[in-house]
Design a protein around this motif. Sequence first.
Motif, PDB file in Angstrom:
ATOM      1  N   LEU A  71      41.007  39.839  38.415  1.00 36.89           N
ATOM      2  CA  LEU A  71      40.394  39.135  39.532  1.00 36.89           C
ATOM      3  C   LEU A  71      39.161  39.941  39.923  1.00 36.89           C
ATOM      4  O   LEU A  71      39.256  41.140  40.185  1.00 36.89           O
ATOM      5  CB  LEU A  71      41.373  39.053  40.703  1.00 36.89           C
ATOM      6  N   ALA A  72      38.013  39.304  39.913  1.00 36.48           N
ATOM      7  CA  ALA A  72      36.765  39.929  40.352  1.00 36.48           C
ATOM      8  C   ALA A  72      36.042  38.894  41.208  1.00 36.48           C
ATOM      9  O   ALA A  72      35.434  37.970  40.678  1.00 36.48           O
ATOM     10  CB  ALA A  72      35.908  40.355  39.165  1.00 36.48           C
ATOM     11  N   ASP A  78      27.204  41.447  40.763  1.00 33.76           N
ATOM     12  CA  ASP A  78      27.347  40.152  40.099  1.00 33.76           C
ATOM     13  C   ASP A  78      28.779  40.046  39.581  1.00 33.76           C
ATOM     14  O   ASP A  78      29.126  40.661  38.566  1.00 33.76           O
ATOM     15  CB  ASP A  78      26.336  40.051  38.958  1.00 33.76           C
ATOM     16  N   GLU A  79      29.607  39.279  40.274  1.00 33.55           N
ATOM     17  CA  GLU A  79      31.020  39.201  39.902  1.00 33.55           C
ATOM     18  C   GLU A  79      31.213  38.662  38.488  1.00 33.55           C
ATOM     19  O   GLU A  79      32.125  39.081  37.783  1.00 33.55           O
ATOM     20  CB  GLU A  79      31.817  38.383  40.918  1.00 33.55           C
ATOM     21  N   ASP A  80      30.356  37.752  38.048  1.00 34.76           N
ATOM     22  CA  ASP A  80      30.468  37.226  36.683  1.00 34.76           C
ATOM     23  C   ASP A  80      30.165  38.302  35.644  1.00 34.76           C
ATOM     24  O   ASP A  80      30.857  38.405  34.633  1.00 34.76           O
ATOM     25  CB  ASP A  80      29.524  36.030  36.483  1.00 34.76           C
ATOM     26  N   ALA A  81      29.156  39.126  35.898  1.00 36.36           N
ATOM     27  CA  ALA A  81      28.816  40.213  34.979  1.00 36.36           C
ATOM     28  C   ALA A  81      29.918  41.276  34.972  1.00 36.36           C
ATOM     29  O   ALA A  81      30.264  41.817  33.911  1.00 36.36           O
ATOM     30  CB  ALA A  81      27.478  40.836  35.366  1.00 36.36           C
ATOM     31  N   ILE A  82      30.481  41.552  36.127  1.00 36.82           N
ATOM     32  CA  ILE A  82      31.575  42.526  36.217  1.00 36.82           C
ATOM     33  C   ILE A  82      32.784  42.016  35.433  1.00 36.82           C
ATOM     34  O   ILE A  82      33.385  42.749  34.641  1.00 36.82           O
ATOM     35  CB  ILE A  82      31.931  42.815  37.684  1.00 36.82           C
ATOM     36  N   ARG A  83      33.129  40.754  35.633  1.00 36.23           N
ATOM     37  CA  ARG A  83      34.248  40.145  34.917  1.00 36.23           C
ATOM     38  C   ARG A  83      34.014  40.206  33.404  1.00 36.23           C
ATOM     39  O   ARG A  83      34.906  40.574  32.636  1.00 36.23           O
ATOM     40  CB  ARG A  83      34.438  38.701  35.373  1.00 36.23           C
ATOM     41  N   ALA A  84      32.801  39.869  32.975  1.00 38.42           N
ATOM     42  CA  ALA A  84      32.478  39.898  31.543  1.00 38.42           C
ATOM     43  C   ALA A  84      32.593  41.314  30.981  1.00 38.42           C
ATOM     44  O   ALA A  84      33.086  41.502  29.862  1.00 38.42           O
ATOM     45  CB  ALA A  84      31.072  39.352  31.320  1.00 38.42           C
ATOM     46  N   TYR A  85      32.159  42.325  31.741  1.00 38.03           N
ATOM     47  CA  TYR A  85      32.259  43.712  31.291  1.00 38.03           C
ATOM     48  C   TYR A  85      33.730  44.098  31.101  1.00 38.03           C
ATOM     49  O   TYR A  85      34.097  44.706  30.100  1.00 38.03           O
ATOM     50  CB  TYR A  85      31.569  44.657  32.274  1.00 38.03           C
ATOM     51  N   PHE A  86      34.560  43.738  32.080  1.00 44.15           N
ATOM     52  CA  PHE A  86      35.991  44.033  31.977  1.00 44.15           C
ATOM     53  C   PHE A  86      36.572  43.428  30.706  1.00 44.15           C
ATOM     54  O   PHE A  86      37.288  44.100  29.961  1.00 44.15           O
ATOM     55  CB  PHE A  86      36.735  43.469  33.196  1.00 44.15           C
ATOM     56  N   LEU A  87      36.291  42.159  30.474  1.00 41.63           N
ATOM     57  CA  LEU A  87      36.867  41.469  29.324  1.00 41.63           C
ATOM     58  C   LEU A  87      36.396  42.059  27.997  1.00 41.63           C
ATOM     59  O   LEU A  87      37.148  42.069  27.024  1.00 41.63           O
ATOM     60  CB  LEU A  87      36.532  39.979  29.398  1.00 41.63           C
ATOM     61  N   VAL A 116      32.636  43.343  46.107  1.00 36.43           N
ATOM     62  CA  VAL A 116      33.472  42.665  45.111  1.00 36.43           C
ATOM     63  C   VAL A 116      34.861  43.286  45.127  1.00 36.43           C
ATOM     64  O   VAL A 116      35.005  44.512  45.109  1.00 36.43           O
ATOM     65  CB  VAL A 116      32.855  42.757  43.695  1.00 36.43           C
ATOM     66  N   LYS A 117      35.867  42.434  45.167  1.00 39.34           N
ATOM     67  CA  LYS A 117      37.268  42.850  45.090  1.00 39.34           C
ATOM     68  C   LYS A 117      37.698  42.791  43.633  1.00 39.34           C
ATOM     69  O   LYS A 117      37.455  41.801  42.932  1.00 39.34           O
ATOM     70  CB  LYS A 117      38.133  41.896  45.925  1.00 39.34           C
ATOM     71  N   ILE A 118      38.342  43.865  43.174  1.00 38.36           N
ATOM     72  CA  ILE A 118      38.863  43.948  41.811  1.00 38.36           C
ATOM     73  C   ILE A 118      40.383  44.051  41.858  1.00 38.36           C
ATOM     74  O   ILE A 118      40.935  44.825  42.655  1.00 38.36           O
ATOM     75  CB  ILE A 118      38.307  45.189  41.067  1.00 38.36           C
ATOM     76  N   HIS A 119      41.038  43.297  41.008  1.00 36.16           N
ATOM     77  CA  HIS A 119      42.472  43.417  40.768  1.00 36.16           C
ATOM     78  C   HIS A 119      42.649  43.317  39.258  1.00 36.16           C
ATOM     79  O   HIS A 119      42.146  42.386  38.631  1.00 36.16           O
ATOM     80  CB  HIS A 119      43.226  42.281  41.465  1.00 36.16           C
TER      81      HIS A 119
END
Length: 82
Positions: free
Chosen positions: A35-36, A17-26, A43-46
Amino acid sequence: MEFRYDTQLLIEGNDLDEDAIRAYFLAHFEGDCLLAVGDETCVKIHFHTNEPWQVLEYCASLGEIFDIVVEDMDRQSRGMKG
């Protein structure tokens, strides 16, 4: 330079889940230029950070990580390889 390491990788897994991954990072990592993007299987991460090993550890917990690139932007700005 506030964040030294340009960290990029792909995560392959199930039900990503790119949204969940992004939220975890933040919520858990200091950095910028996040970038997720992807779908449920890849999923690509930058991300620019000072602790790329934490990013790698988290991403590895989600699935298989590959195409990993961690570049030292400070060295690059000084004209050095790496």
